[in-house]
Structure formats: structure tokens, C-alpha cells
Design a protein around this motif. Structure first.
Motif, short mmCIF file in Angstrom:
data_model
loop_
_atom_site.label_atom_id
_atom_site.label_comp_id
_atom_site.label_asym_id
_atom_site.label_seq_id
_atom_site.Cartn_x
_atom_site.Cartn_y
_atom_site.Cartn_z
N THR A 65 0.86 -1.19 0.00
CA THR A 65 0.00 0.00 0.00
C THR A 65 0.89 1.23 0.00
O THR A 65 1.82 1.34 0.81
CB THR A 65 -0.92 0.03 1.23
N SER A 104 0.71 5.71 -0.40
CA SER A 104 -0.19 6.87 -0.39
C SER A 104 0.62 8.11 -0.75
O SER A 104 1.85 8.14 -0.60
CB SER A 104 -0.84 7.03 0.98
N SER A 105 -0.07 9.11 -1.24
CA SER A 105 0.60 10.37 -1.56
C SER A 105 0.98 11.09 -0.27
O SER A 105 0.46 10.79 0.82
CB SER A 105 -0.31 11.25 -2.41
N GLY A 157 -1.77 12.41 1.67
CA GLY A 157 -2.74 11.43 2.12
C GLY A 157 -4.04 11.41 1.33
O GLY A 157 -4.97 10.69 1.69
N ARG A 207 -4.46 10.37 -1.83
CA ARG A 207 -4.58 9.20 -2.70
C ARG A 207 -3.84 8.03 -2.07
O ARG A 207 -2.71 8.17 -1.61
CB ARG A 207 -4.01 9.48 -4.09
N SER A 208 -4.50 6.86 -2.09
CA SER A 208 -3.92 5.65 -1.52
C SER A 208 -4.31 4.47 -2.42
O SER A 208 -5.44 4.40 -2.88
CB SER A 208 -4.43 5.42 -0.10
N HIS A 248 3.51 1.61 3.11
CA HIS A 248 2.97 0.93 4.29
C HIS A 248 3.02 -0.58 4.06
O HIS A 248 2.62 -1.06 3.01
CB HIS A 248 1.51 1.32 4.53
N LYS A 289 6.11 1.67 8.02
CA LYS A 289 5.81 2.74 7.07
C LYS A 289 7.03 3.65 6.96
O LYS A 289 7.78 3.83 7.91
CB LYS A 289 4.57 3.53 7.47
N GLU A 340 -7.29 5.42 5.76
CA GLU A 340 -6.25 5.78 4.81
C GLU A 340 -5.86 4.63 3.89
O GLU A 340 -5.09 4.82 2.94
CB GLU A 340 -5.01 6.26 5.56
N PHE A 341 -6.39 3.43 4.14
CA PHE A 341 -5.96 2.25 3.39
C PHE A 341 -7.11 1.69 2.57
O PHE A 341 -8.24 1.58 3.05
CB PHE A 341 -5.44 1.16 4.34
#
Length: 862
Positions: free
Chosen positions: A180, A182-183, A186, A188-189, A248, A253, A714-715
Motif C-alpha cells: 500500500t 499513499s501520496s 494522504g 490518494r492511496s 505501508h 511505514k 487511509e488504506f
């Protein structure tokens, strides 16, 4: 540097056809033009244009004079033959249509299979160092034999770079894995396929950079590379260079700076990935057991030009054994590109792999094309009597056997050319569906290779299909023909019968093969594996679920439709294996490799694995941390009696055996059940697994996703069904089953087309006999029986020949499975009956129509 040369075969062809008086001057001009083009346009373009120039020169005025016993205008002769051929096509529409359909179908099949086979053969061949690119494999010997894996100790990389002069460059990396990312803000993930790789990865493998500096990659441990497609999804309308992403994975992370953009990985790459992270970060910060006995790395090397690969292998193995004494592991080098097609190893030796499927499908395509050619031969020789007068007149006017054969070869070549053009259109239309079936991204591009292949097929089929009829018809004697004597057709009749038998033998073999393959695939899908995979899902435990899994599981178990949920490390196909297990009485010969699964409370019960002794991990007991559960095969391999309560020594410490579970199939049923163990390690158990009720799957999945989003906003939520993982193990077999099904249908259709044509011809030839028999009182069905008996005997003989061959072929295919069906007699009986019934339907329809005709209409002129 080697001097560029024009294509040898085309140059030989030019020297053969060109007038000897002109050949020296024209060849000099051709070679001079070729050299200039090499300088301006490159060697490959110059070679293609050279071929074009030679073909353009193949015309009257330049072609050498072919002097024989008579002087002929060969251009007019060809024109004459072409006109006669077209007239014969129009005159004999039924046989022309049957031959055209058969050849078109066969050529379409061959072209599609060629595209697939060529794509398979080219996988991983795009790397610039492909011939010198090797992968380090490891053979592990234990009590069950030798098994081979691609993993090696990561510590080996630095040592071989220092100590093995035969190695030019080496790299360590991991298999692609789903992570996973993410930008930085946060917003985009997404889940992506990523891997860790050392600095020289892009020097060993040819994965070009679109942006970035290859020389400065991975100078620090916080750099990342992403592909163009991922950049467009992650940073739409933005330049991703210099931006940060957050990675992540299983509670870890880290922020990485994007320092390069890769071209999208070619479709012909066996390993697809979108993200590359530094090996040093993986090796220094993520690997817990950095030991010479831990095979966590994949290492590939490029050898020096002219280096001895065996010497390099010996030195690499010696370095490994210097650092790990008394090991039962041997390291060796194998060509990296060969692993895709030859990735199956038995007792430490390469023993095939995907190449077996490539050979099988190629053979099936050739069989189908052979059946189509047989149709052409049979119908051409059967209708020979209709062209006797034409041949007799031509021979009386001085035509030679050679010119007669040339005429019929022209006819077959023209028919093949028409069939080829139609088949190219069919291939273009069906290719998208064929790509879906084969999970490929092939396209019909008319490059030099495809052009050579189609011309080769055209020549081969035209000659094979036309040579026997041409020779058969050309041997007719003009005097006998014009006096009214018929050519003795004993050889032709026997030949046709033999070819009909051969056709239906091939069709029956294909039908039996399809039945066996589909029964085996059905067996695979329904076999009791020792665990219940129905309606069982799992998803990554990450983000807040790393620490708050107890609260999440409590709420997950309360969702309506969720039968049970738990932490689980189980994965179809296995995840980790270890030889680091010892027990009282273990000897040096007792080297056993165990599949190792981390587990949580009730995870064994959730899998549906039956406990035959003791218990699983439960919160009712306090000693789960120091407990282990084995399967029956593991207990038998260790030779333990009354195992419950006994202590074993695991590489993480002493463990007490608290349970024994019934054997379950860990992965593919190509293999026997292997030793396995479960350890209670909730902190290292990376998946959450749940069983849901089959009647409420959509609603339950929505509720699970809502709960997951509440805990982990966030995931992305990406659940996987266990039965989908299981089916993916047999994707290759499923493709073989599907392609075989289509092949069998095509084979029987083409065979019946030929039988239809022969029946029509035979019925037409015997129409007066049929009428006389009706006048003398024969019934319709008696006449039908008379006409169909001969063909039924031929088909029956073909079936009898096919049965032992198909028994051997299917047995050989099934031998690759540890668990397989029993080949039943009714497979062969059903295939034979199906072939016979289809043949009867083909013949009876024709003969019944002929038998119903009024005799008066056929005998009025007699």
C-alpha cells in the motif's frame, strides 16, 4: 565488428532465378545499395529493403530461361493455369467451398497458436544481457528428496562481487509483492505491485528509465522508482519527480522520494511490478534473520564475455559453504530467461514446465492443419475422374507430367492463398477474445517474422496439400484416357481410406484428451483439500489494524453474515518454509523442510482443518506462545509416537506440541502433501481471515468494508477469496483445457467436412446404381445402410487406432499430478461413440437425400 551481410537465403534465391548474363552486374548493384542503406537506416531496415528489391526483380526479362525439351512461354503458361484454376473453382463449388472452409479454419488456428507460442517463447528475452543473464538457484536435500527454490542468502551478493571474477555484475531483489502506498498529503492511496532491488538491478535487467539518472539511483535508502502508469494514476497532471510517497506494509511505514520514472514493464516480462524500493533499506532494516541459512533474496548475475559458467557456479557454491558448514543446500546458476518455460525442477534437475504446454498446443495446431490438408488431398484424388479428359487432351498436345503437376500445384497454392487472406481477417477479429482466454496482450503486427512465417505456412500447406493430387493426376496416360479406359484407382482408393482413418483417429484422440482434462479440472475444483476454502476471505492487516486487531476482530465477528473471523497466516501455495526444526532422535539424514504458518486464536478452526489429536490455539489456555501444531505428514516424517506434550526445538526457541491436524493440501495438487506446522505468533500474523455465509455475501462484504474503513480510513480495502487463489494455481491447466476444447471441436468439424465431400462425391457417382436398386425393390434405409457402411468401417478403424494412443497420451499428462482421476473405460467409449455419431449424421443426411430421389429422373436417358 562483424560486417553486416544481406539475407543469405534471399541472395541464393536471386542467383538461382536471375539470368546468368545479368547476375553479376545486378548483384553488385544490390550489394552496393545494401551497404549504403546500412549506414543510413541500420542493418534490419537494409535487410528488409534488400528482400523487397530481390522480389521486385522476379519478373520476365530478368528470370533465367528455363530450357528443356521444349521452349515455352512460362508467363502465358502461368496465366493459362490461373484461368483454368478459377474456372475449376467455379465449376466445382462444393469441393472448393469445403476445401476453403477447412484450410481457412486450419490456417486461422495455426496463426493464433503461432502468436501465442511466439509470445511464450519471447518472455524475458528482451533483456540486453539475456544470453549472459543467470539466476542463482538453491537445491535443498531432505528426507523426501531434493527440492529447488529461487531463494538464496542475501549476504551472498557482496561476497560474489568480490570473489568471483567470472561475474561482471550482480543484483539482489525480492519477488513482486502487493504494498500500500499513499501520496504525501494522504489524498490518494492504492495497492501496487512493488519490489526491493539493489543499485545494479537496472544494469542487470533491461527496464529503461523514462525520467531520472540511472547512475545515481538508490544512493540513499529513501529513494523510490515508479512506472509511468503508476505515475499517471498517483500524480495525474503532475510531474512526480521529487515528490514523496508513503509506503505501508505490515505495520512498517516510511517516506520515499521519487527519483526516477520507469517505462512500463513489457507485457513479455514474467514479473510485473510498478514500484521499486532500495534493497539496502530492506536488508538493513526489515530482515530480522540475516543469516547464511535464510533464503530471503533473489540474486541474478551477468557473466563476463566468454566466462565459464560451471566455474562460476562452483565458486559461488564454495563461498556459500564456507559460510554455512554442514549444509544440505547446493547453489547453482541457470539461465534467467529459461526459468519461465523450464521452471519445473525434479530432484534438482530441470524437468520441463510451461514448455510442455507450448509443445502440446503447437502439436494440436499442426494436427488440425493436417486434417484440413487431408480433406484437400482426398477430395482432389476422389474427383480425378472428372478431369481425365482435360488431362488427356493436354497430354496429347505435348504436356509433360511436370507441367500437369505444376498446374495442380498452382491450383492448391491459389486456394491456400485465398484461405490465408480470409484467415488473417478471422485472426484479426478473434484475437481480442483469444487474448482474454490466454491472458495475453498479443497483436497482429505484420513484421518480418510474421511475414516469413505466413509465407512458410503458405508454401508448406500448398505443397503438402497439392503434391499428392498433382503427382496422382499427372501419372494418367493420355492414350488410355482418350480411349475411355479409367485410371486404376486402387492406390488412390487405399490412400483416401487411410487418410480418412487418420483424420478420425486424430479427432478421437482430441476428444478423449478433452474429456480427461475436463474431468481432472473438475476433480481439482471439487477435491477435499483438508480445509474448507468456500466463502473464505482474507485481507492485509495494516495501518491501525497492526495494533488494534483485537477490537477489530470483536466487531467483525458481530457482523451479521460473518460466521467466524481470526488472524491467520495461511496462504494457498504456502508462504514461508523452514528447516530449522529439531526433535529428540533427529539424525543428519532427517533434514525436513516444513511449511510454516503463523496463527492467532481459533485460526485453525476457521480454516476448517480437522484436529485429530490435542487442540488448536485457544484463549482458554495460557501456553499458546510456546506451542506448536503439526500436520500428520510432519509427525510421520519426524517419526514421533504419542507426540502430544513432546518438545521440539524451533529456530525461535523450544515449543511444545499441543495438537496434530489432519493432512491438508498446502498448494497445488501436482505435489504430495508436505510437512507443515502452525505457530502462535499474532504479532507476526499478517492477515485477517473471515468466513462468511454464502447467502449473504454482497451485504456482508459491504458491512466488512464499512468496518474496515472506520478503523483504517487511509488504506484501500482489498479482500481476496481463498478459492480464487486456489484456482489461480491452475490457470495454465485451465487454458490448456479451454484451448483443447476448441481444438477438438474444430478437428471434428473439419474431419466431417471432408467426409461430407467424399460422401457427396460417392453418392453422385453411384446415383444410377441407387436408382436401379430402388427399381428392383430395395428400401430407402437398406440403400442408406449400403452407402454408409464403408465410411462407418473407416471411422470405426480410426477410433480403434486412437484408443490406445489416447490412453497413453492422457496417462502421460495425468502423471504430472500427485492427485488425479482414474481413467475410466467410458471416456474412450463416449469419445468413440461421439465421433461415430457425428460421422453418421454427416453421411446419412447425404445418402438419405440421394435414396429418396425418384429413379425415373436418373434413368430416363439410359
Amino acid at each position: 565488428m562483424k560486417q553486416p551481410t544481406p539475407p543469405t537465403l534471399i541472395l541464393i534465391f536471386f542467383r538461382w532465378f536471375c539470368d546468368p548474363r545479368m547476375v553479376e552486374d545486378i548483384e553488385g548493384d544490390l550489394l552496393e545499395r545494401f551497404d549504403k542503406r546500412v549506414e543510413k537506416k541500420g542493418q534490419s531496415q537494409a535487410r528488409r529493403l534488400f528482400i523487397k528489391d530481390v522480389l521486385m526483380l522476379f519478373r520476365p526479362g530478368i528470370i533465367r530461361s528455363l530450357k528443356g525439351s521444349q521452349k515455352l512461354n512460362y508467363y502465358d503458361m502461368f496465366k493459362h493455369n490461373l484461368i483454368i484454376t478459377l474456372r475449376n473453382f467455379l465449376r466445382h463449388k462444393s469441393s472448393f467451398t469445403i476445401n476453403l472452409i477447412g484450410l481457412t479454419t486450419g490456417l486461422s488456428c495455426v496463426l493464433l497458436i503461432y502468436l501465442w507460442v511466439n509470445d511464450e517463447l519471447m518472455v524475458d528475452r528482451f533483456h540486453e544481457n539475456e544470453k549472459r543473464l543467470y539466476h542463482i538457484m538453491s537445491n535443498h536435500s531432505d528426507a523426501s528428496g531434493i527440492f529447488t527454490i529461487e531463494g538464496t542468502p542475501g549476504l551472498l551478493l557482496e561476497e560474489i562481487q568480490k570473489q568471483v571474477p567470472e561475474i561482471e555484475i550482480a543484483t539482489a531483489y525480492t519477488d513482486p509483492h502487493e504494498y500500500t502506498i499513499s501520496s504525501e498529503d494522504g489524498q490518494r492511496s492504492m495497492k501496487v505491485q512493488g519490489r526491493f532491488a539493489s543499485k545494479d538491478f537496472f544494469s542487470v535487467f533491461t527496464y529503461p528509465l523514462k525520467q531520472g539518472n540511472k547512475q545515481s539511483l538508490f544512493n540513499t535508502n529513501d529513494e523510490a522508482l515508479i512506472t509511468q502508469s503508476l505515475a499517471e494514476r498517483m500524480f495525474p497532471n503532475e510531474d512526480p519527480l521529487g515528490k514523496r510517497i508513503q509506503w505501508h506494509f505490515r505495520g512498517e511505514k516510511k517516506d520515499f522520494l521519487i527519483s526516477g520514472i520507469l517505462e512500463n514493464i513489457p507485457a513479455q516480462g514474467s514479473e510485473q511490478f510498478e514500484l521499486v524500493l532500495p534493497w539496502n533499506f530492506f536488508h538493513d532494516e526489515l530482515i530480522t534473520y540475516k543469516q547464511w541459512g535464510n533464503y530471503y533474496a533473489r540474486i541474478s548475475v551477468v557473466t563476463q564475455q566468454g566466462a565459464n559458467v560451471d566455474e562460476a557456479t562452483n565458486k559461488i557454491d564454495a563461498i556459500f559453504k564456507q559460510n554455512l558448514e554442514d549444509t544440505n543446500v547446493d547453489l547453482f546458476l541457470t539461465n534467467y530467461a529459461d526459468l519461465y518455460l523450464y521452471g519445473k525442477f525434479e530432484n534438482g534437475q530441470q524437468a520441463g514446465g510451461r514448455i510442455e504446454s507450448v509443445r502440446l498446443i503447437s502439436f494440436i495446431a499442426l494436427l488440425i492443419l493436417s486434417i484440413a490438408c487431408i480433406n484437400f488431398i482426398n477430395l482432389a484424388t476422389a474427383k480425378a475422374s472428372q478431369r481425365m479428359k482435360e488431362i488427356g487432351v493436354k497430354k496429347s498436345l505435348g504436356a509433360t507430367k511436370k507441367s500437369i503437376a505444376y498446374q495442380f500445384l498452382t491450383e492448391s497454392m491459389l486456394l491456400c492463398l485465398i484461405a490465408l487472406f480470409i484467415s488473417l481477417g478471422i485472426v484479426a477479429l478473434t484475437l481480442p477474445e483469444f487474448n482474454r482466454i490466454t491472458d495475453k496482450e498479443m497483436s497482429l503486427i505484420f513484421d518480418a517474422q510474421l511475414i516469413y512465417m505466413t509465407l512458410g505456412i503458405l508454401s508448406f500447406v500448398g505443397l503438402v496439400a497439392g503434391s499428392y493430387p498433382a503427382l496422382y493426376l499427372a501419372k494418367m496416360e493420355a492414350l488410355s484416357i482418350l480411349k475411355g479406359f479409367k485410371l486404376a484407382n486402387t492406390s488412390g482408393g487405399l490412400g483416401r481410406k487411410a487418410l480418412v482413418i487418420f483424420q478420425f483417429s486424430l479427432s478421437t484422440i482430441l476428444i478423449v484428451s478433452v474429456l480427461v482434462i475436463f474431468r481432472q479440472m473438475e476433480f481439482i475444483q471439487t477435491k477435499n483439500l483438508g480445509y474448507d476454502r468456500d466463502n473464505l476471505i482474507y485481507f492485509e492487516r495494516e495501518g491501525t489494524l497492526t495494533d488494534q486487531y483485537d477490537a477489530f476482530l470483536a466487531e467483525l465477528n458481530n457482523i451479521p453474515g460473518v460466521e467466524k473471523a481470526a488472524l491467520s497466516g495461511f496462504m494457498v501455495g504456502g508462504m514461508n518454509s523452514t528447516g530449522g526444526v529439531a526433535w529428540d532422535g533427529k539424525t543428519e539424514k532427517d533434514q525436513i523442510q516444513f511449511w510454516e504458518y503463523n496463527a492467532g486464536i481459533n485460526s485453525i478452526d476457521l480454516l476448517g482443518v480437522e484436529i485429530v489429536e490435542g487442540r488448536g490455539f485457544s484463549d482458554e489456555f495460557a501456553n499458546n506462545d510456546n506451542a506448536v501444531v503439526f500436520n500428520e505428514t510432519a509427525i510421520k516424517a519426524m517419526g514421533l509416537e504419542d507426540p502430544i506434550g513432546k518438545t521440539i526445538r524451533h529456530y525461535t526457541g523450544s515449543k511444545q506440541i499441543i495438537g496434530v491436524v489432519k493432512d491438508f493440501s498446502i498448494g497445488s495438487i501436482h505435489k504430495q502433501v508436505e510437512p507443515a506446522l502452525f505457530l502462535y505468533r499474532p504479532k507476526s500474523t499478517h492477515f485477517i481471515m473471515a468466513r462468511i455465509q454464502g447467502s449473504q455475501i454482497p451485504a456482508t462484504m459491504q458491512s466488512i468494508e464499512k468496518l474496515y474503513t472506520t478503523f483504517n480510513p487511509e488504506f484501500p480495502f482489498k479482500p481476496i477469496f481463498v478459492d480464487q487463489d486456489y484456482q489461480a494455481l491452475y490457470a495454465s491447466e485451465q487454458r490448456i483445457a479451454t484451448l483443447s476444447k476448441y481444438a477438438a471441436v474444430l478437428a471434428i468439424i473439419i474431419s466431417c467436412l471432408g467426409l461430407f465431400g467424399l460422401t457427396a462425391y460417392t453418392t453422385e457417382k453411384r446415383i444410377k446404381e441407387i436408382s436401379i436398386r430402388k427399381v428392383l425393390g430395395s428400401g430407402i434405409w437398406r440403400i442408406v445402410f449400403l452407402l454408409t457402411r464403408q465410411f462407418s468401417i473407416l471411422v470405426g478403424i480410426g477410433i480403434l487406432i486412437a484408443l490406445p494412443v489416447s490412453y497413453w497420451a492422457t496417462g502421460k499428462w495425468l502423471s504430472d499430478f500427485a492427485f488425479k482421476i482414474d481413467v475410466q473405460w467410458w471416456f474412450f467409449g463416449l469419445a468413440g461413440l461421439l465421433t461415430l455419431v457425428v460421422a453418421w449424421l454427416t453421411v446419412v443426411g447425404q445418402t438419405l437425400r440421394a435414396a429418396k430421389v425418384n429413379p425415373a429422373s436418373n434413368l430416363r436417358n439410359e
